[in-house]
Design a protein around this motif. Structure first.
Motif, PDB file in Angstrom:
ATOM      1  N   HIS A  93      -2.077   5.565   8.572  1.00 22.04           N
ATOM      2  CA  HIS A  93      -3.105   5.641   7.541  1.00 22.04           C
ATOM      3  C   HIS A  93      -2.481   5.287   6.192  1.00 22.04           C
ATOM      4  CE1 HIS A  93      -6.069   7.761  10.133  1.00 22.04           C
ATOM      5  NE2 HIS A  93      -4.978   8.211  10.723  1.00 22.04           N
ATOM      6  N   PHE A  94      -3.117   4.384   5.468  1.00 24.02           N
ATOM      7  CA  PHE A  94      -2.604   4.014   4.147  1.00 24.02           C
ATOM      8  C   PHE A  94      -3.761   3.577   3.259  1.00 24.02           C
ATOM      9  CE2 PHE A  94      -2.878  -0.090   6.170  1.00 24.02           C
ATOM     10  CZ  PHE A  94      -3.101  -1.007   5.150  1.00 24.02           C
ATOM     11  N   SER A  95      -3.474   3.361   2.006  1.00 26.90           N
ATOM     12  CA  SER A  95      -4.478   2.857   1.068  1.00 26.90           C
ATOM     13  C   SER A  95      -3.860   1.740   0.251  1.00 26.90           C
ATOM     14  CB  SER A  95      -4.972   3.977   0.145  1.00 26.90           C
ATOM     15  OG  SER A  95      -3.915   4.470  -0.656  1.00 26.90           O
ATOM     16  N   ALA A  96      -4.712   0.849  -0.261  1.00 30.41           N
ATOM     17  CA  ALA A  96      -4.255  -0.273  -1.074  1.00 30.41           C
ATOM     18  C   ALA A  96      -5.349  -0.626  -2.073  1.00 30.41           C
ATOM     19  CB  ALA A  96      -3.925  -1.479  -0.197  1.00 30.41           C
ATOM     20  N   PRO A  97      -4.995  -1.240  -3.203  1.00 31.44           N
ATOM     21  CA  PRO A  97      -6.002  -1.636  -4.194  1.00 31.44           C
ATOM     22  C   PRO A  97      -7.014  -2.609  -3.600  1.00 31.44           C
ATOM     23  CG  PRO A  97      -3.792  -1.780  -5.119  1.00 31.44           C
ATOM     24  CD  PRO A  97      -3.627  -1.564  -3.653  1.00 31.44           C
ATOM     25  N   GLU A  98      -8.262  -2.490  -4.007  1.00 37.00           N
ATOM     26  CA  GLU A  98      -9.319  -3.348  -3.464  1.00 37.00           C
ATOM     27  C   GLU A  98      -9.033  -4.827  -3.686  1.00 37.00           C
ATOM     28  OE1 GLU A  98     -14.214  -3.645  -3.481  1.00 37.00           O
ATOM     29  OE2 GLU A  98     -13.179  -2.204  -4.775  1.00 37.00           O
ATOM     30  N   LEU A  99      -8.426  -5.170  -4.821  1.00 31.98           N
ATOM     31  CA  LEU A  99      -8.120  -6.567  -5.120  1.00 31.98           C
ATOM     32  C   LEU A  99      -7.107  -7.160  -4.143  1.00 31.98           C
ATOM     33  CD1 LEU A  99      -7.917  -6.536  -9.026  1.00 31.98           C
ATOM     34  CD2 LEU A  99      -9.698  -7.575  -7.602  1.00 31.98           C
ATOM     35  N   ALA A 100      -6.326  -6.313  -3.480  1.00 31.86           N
ATOM     36  CA  ALA A 100      -5.298  -6.800  -2.555  1.00 31.86           C
ATOM     37  C   ALA A 100      -5.909  -7.493  -1.337  1.00 31.86           C
ATOM     38  CB  ALA A 100      -4.414  -5.642  -2.106  1.00 31.86           C
ATOM     39  N   PHE A 101      -7.210  -7.279  -1.092  1.00 30.52           N
ATOM     40  CA  PHE A 101      -7.852  -7.818   0.115  1.00 30.52           C
ATOM     41  C   PHE A 101      -8.647  -9.100  -0.154  1.00 30.52           C
ATOM     42  CE2 PHE A 101      -7.364  -3.262   0.597  1.00 30.52           C
ATOM     43  CZ  PHE A 101      -6.768  -3.152   1.847  1.00 30.52           C
TER      44      PHE A 101
ATOM     45  N   GLY B 227       0.806  -1.211   0.000  1.00 35.50           N
ATOM     46  CA  GLY B 227       0.000   0.000   0.000  1.00 35.50           C
ATOM     47  C   GLY B 227       0.836   1.256   0.000  1.00 35.50           C
ATOM     48  N   SER B 228       0.136   2.377   0.009  1.00 40.24           N
ATOM     49  CA  SER B 228       0.784   3.690   0.026  1.00 40.24           C
ATOM     50  C   SER B 228       0.301   4.475   1.230  1.00 40.24           C
ATOM     51  CB  SER B 228       0.458   4.474  -1.253  1.00 40.24           C
ATOM     52  OG  SER B 228       0.876   3.763  -2.403  1.00 40.24           O
ATOM     53  N   GLN B 229       1.244   4.995   1.994  1.00 45.67           N
ATOM     54  CA  GLN B 229       0.881   5.782   3.164  1.00 45.67           C
ATOM     55  C   GLN B 229       0.199   7.067   2.703  1.00 45.67           C
ATOM     56  OE1 GLN B 229       3.965   5.557   5.952  1.00 45.67           O
ATOM     57  NE2 GLN B 229       2.929   6.678   7.579  1.00 45.67           N
TER      58      GLN B 229
ATOM     59  N   ALA C 244      -7.980 -18.159   8.692  1.00 50.13           N
ATOM     60  CA  ALA C 244      -7.424 -17.059   9.472  1.00 50.13           C
ATOM     61  C   ALA C 244      -6.000 -16.760   8.992  1.00 50.13           C
ATOM     62  CB  ALA C 244      -7.406 -17.416  10.960  1.00 50.13           C
ATOM     63  N   HIS C 245      -5.658 -15.491   8.904  1.00 49.15           N
ATOM     64  CA  HIS C 245      -4.330 -15.093   8.456  1.00 49.15           C
ATOM     65  C   HIS C 245      -3.827 -13.907   9.266  1.00 49.15           C
ATOM     66  CE1 HIS C 245      -6.007 -16.980   4.743  1.00 49.15           C
ATOM     67  NE2 HIS C 245      -4.783 -17.432   4.612  1.00 49.15           N
ATOM     68  N   THR C 246      -2.525 -13.813   9.390  1.00 46.14           N
ATOM     69  CA  THR C 246      -1.928 -12.558   9.829  1.00 46.14           C
ATOM     70  C   THR C 246      -1.595 -11.779   8.553  1.00 46.14           C
ATOM     71  OG1 THR C 246       0.251 -13.628   9.915  1.00 46.14           O
ATOM     72  CG2 THR C 246      -0.989 -13.464  11.984  1.00 46.14           C
ATOM     73  N   VAL C 247      -1.256 -10.505   8.719  1.00 45.05           N
ATOM     74  CA  VAL C 247      -1.044  -9.638   7.559  1.00 45.05           C
ATOM     75  C   VAL C 247       0.298  -8.926   7.689  1.00 45.05           C
ATOM     76  CG1 VAL C 247      -1.976  -7.721   6.208  1.00 45.05           C
ATOM     77  CG2 VAL C 247      -3.531  -9.259   7.413  1.00 45.05           C
ATOM     78  N   VAL C 248       1.019  -8.880   6.583  1.00 45.49           N
ATOM     79  CA  VAL C 248       2.225  -8.069   6.510  1.00 45.49           C
ATOM     80  C   VAL C 248       1.907  -6.892   5.588  1.00 45.49           C
ATOM     81  CG1 VAL C 248       4.645  -7.956   5.824  1.00 45.49           C
ATOM     82  CG2 VAL C 248       3.741 -10.046   6.861  1.00 45.49           C
ATOM     83  N   ILE C 249       1.932  -5.698   6.141  1.00 42.75           N
ATOM     84  CA  ILE C 249       1.624  -4.497   5.368  1.00 42.75           C
ATOM     85  C   ILE C 249       2.939  -3.832   4.969  1.00 42.75           C
ATOM     86  CG2 ILE C 249       0.494  -2.233   5.394  1.00 42.75           C
ATOM     87  CD1 ILE C 249      -1.355  -3.423   7.613  1.00 42.75           C
ATOM     88  N   GLU C 250       3.180  -3.758   3.691  1.00 35.04           N
ATOM     89  CA  GLU C 250       4.397  -3.145   3.171  1.00 35.04           C
ATOM     90  C   GLU C 250       4.031  -1.844   2.456  1.00 35.04           C
ATOM     91  OE1 GLU C 250       6.581  -5.912   0.791  1.00 35.04           O
ATOM     92  OE2 GLU C 250       7.221  -7.104   2.537  1.00 35.04           O
TER      93      GLU C 250
ATOM     94  N   THR D 251       8.374   1.099   4.990  1.00 40.68           N
ATOM     95  CA  THR D 251       7.670   0.764   6.231  1.00 40.68           C
ATOM     96  C   THR D 251       7.023  -0.614   6.114  1.00 40.68           C
ATOM     97  OG1 THR D 251       7.185   3.094   6.658  1.00 40.68           O
ATOM     98  CG2 THR D 251       5.864   1.470   7.847  1.00 40.68           C
ATOM     99  N   ARG D 252       7.239  -1.437   7.132  1.00 41.17           N
ATOM    100  CA  ARG D 252       6.708  -2.804   7.153  1.00 41.17           C
ATOM    101  C   ARG D 252       6.048  -3.043   8.510  1.00 41.17           C
ATOM    102  NH1 ARG D 252       8.253  -7.851   4.514  1.00 41.17           N
ATOM    103  NH2 ARG D 252       7.879  -9.626   5.889  1.00 41.17           N
ATOM    104  N   VAL D 253       4.801  -3.457   8.497  1.00 41.54           N
ATOM    105  CA  VAL D 253       4.039  -3.615   9.733  1.00 41.54           C
ATOM    106  C   VAL D 253       3.378  -4.996   9.757  1.00 41.54           C
ATOM    107  CG1 VAL D 253       2.146  -2.724  11.148  1.00 41.54           C
ATOM    108  CG2 VAL D 253       3.561  -1.136   9.824  1.00 41.54           C
ATOM    109  N   ASN D 254       3.502  -5.704  10.867  1.00 43.32           N
ATOM    110  CA  ASN D 254       2.792  -6.969  11.075  1.00 43.32           C
ATOM    111  C   ASN D 254       1.476  -6.663  11.785  1.00 43.32           C
ATOM    112  OD1 ASN D 254       4.875  -8.640  10.009  1.00 43.32           O
ATOM    113  ND2 ASN D 254       5.980  -8.459  11.947  1.00 43.32           N
ATOM    114  N   ALA D 255       0.386  -7.223  11.283  1.00 45.16           N
ATOM    115  CA  ALA D 255      -0.920  -6.871  11.837  1.00 45.16           C
ATOM    116  C   ALA D 255      -1.918  -8.004  11.656  1.00 45.16           C
ATOM    117  CB  ALA D 255      -1.437  -5.601  11.150  1.00 45.16           C
ATOM    118  N   ILE D 256      -3.107  -7.809  12.228  1.00 45.30           N
ATOM    119  CA  ILE D 256      -4.245  -8.696  12.011  1.00 45.30           C
ATOM    120  C   ILE D 256      -5.442  -7.833  11.631  1.00 45.30           C
ATOM    121  CG2 ILE D 256      -3.500 -10.548  13.554  1.00 45.30           C
ATOM    122  CD1 ILE D 256      -5.391  -9.404  15.676  1.00 45.30           C
TER     123      ILE D 256
END
Length: 204
Positions: free
Chosen positions: A40-48, A8-10, A57-63, A68-73
């Motif tokens: 706050h960031f945005s990402a393409p709808e298809l990415a989800f 995504g893009s911040q 169930a999955h964890t998420v890596v947001i790049e 910037t790299r964030v581990n999240a749920i």
């Protein structure tokens, strides 16, 4: 547990006008909570698609751009009431040394003995809420139901694991086998035959 990467893009502007422009461009506005400050960031709808439209169930890596790299749920997701398009997604940042709570799907294993004898399996829980360190979260929780007879219940205590803790009362019923009108009492007959065989051996 498997992870899904979202690129995504911040974003700096978080007002209604900027949010509407993002959606018109096929982007989904998102927020990550749980860290020192909200991201706050945005990402393409298809990415989800692999994150949202799945029972797993999955964890998420947001790049994000800039490194910037964030581990999240996934915390919360909002859909358009008419089109079902994703409007907004909230994430919660996770850390390797801090426990988190997630809903994990149940993987039922086997064909219950009671069902083979005409009973009906009722799955009370498709998923269970667990608390654990991120590295200990399972992809799914195995539940062996092959030996359940008619009238038997599988309680959550039978699935206990040292790696995680269930966030449900000990008397939670995960599934049960109910009697149906077509059910036969083969279970009881099998038990009686076993007892008779034991008695016969004792008399010899």
């Amino acid at each position: 547990m498997k992870s899904i990467t979202i690129n995504g893009s911040q974003r700096e502007s978080v007002g209604k006008k900027a949010t509407k422009a993002l959606r018109n461009a096929g982007q989904v506005p998102c927020v990550v909570y749980g860290g020192d400050k909200a991201i706050h960031f945005s990402a393409p709808e298809l990415a989800f698609s692999k994150l949202v439209y799945t029972p797993n169930a999955h964890t998420v890596v947001i790049e994000l751009d800039g490194g910037t790299r964030v581990n999240a749920i996934l915390q919360d997701i909002q859909f358009h009431p008419v089109t079902d398009r994703i409007l907004h997604v909230d994430f919660y940042q996770v850390f390797d040394d801090k426990e988190i709570t997630m809903d994990i799907p149940v993987n039922y294993i086997g064909n219950p003995r009671g069902v083979r004898n005409g009973g009906v399996l009722r799955k009370n829980k498709r998923s269970l809420r667990v608390k654990a360190l991120p590295g200990n979260l399972p992809d799914f929780i195995d539940a062996d139901i092959s030996e359940l007879k008619i009238g038997n219940k599988l309680y959550i205590t039978a699935l206990e694991n040292e790696a995680y803790k269930f966030m449900h009362p000990d008397n939670t019923v995960v599934c049960l086998v109910r009697r149906s009108r077509a059910a036969v009492l083969v279970d009881d007959e099998d038990d009686e035959e076993g007892e008779e065989a034991t008695e016969a051996e004792g008399q010899e």
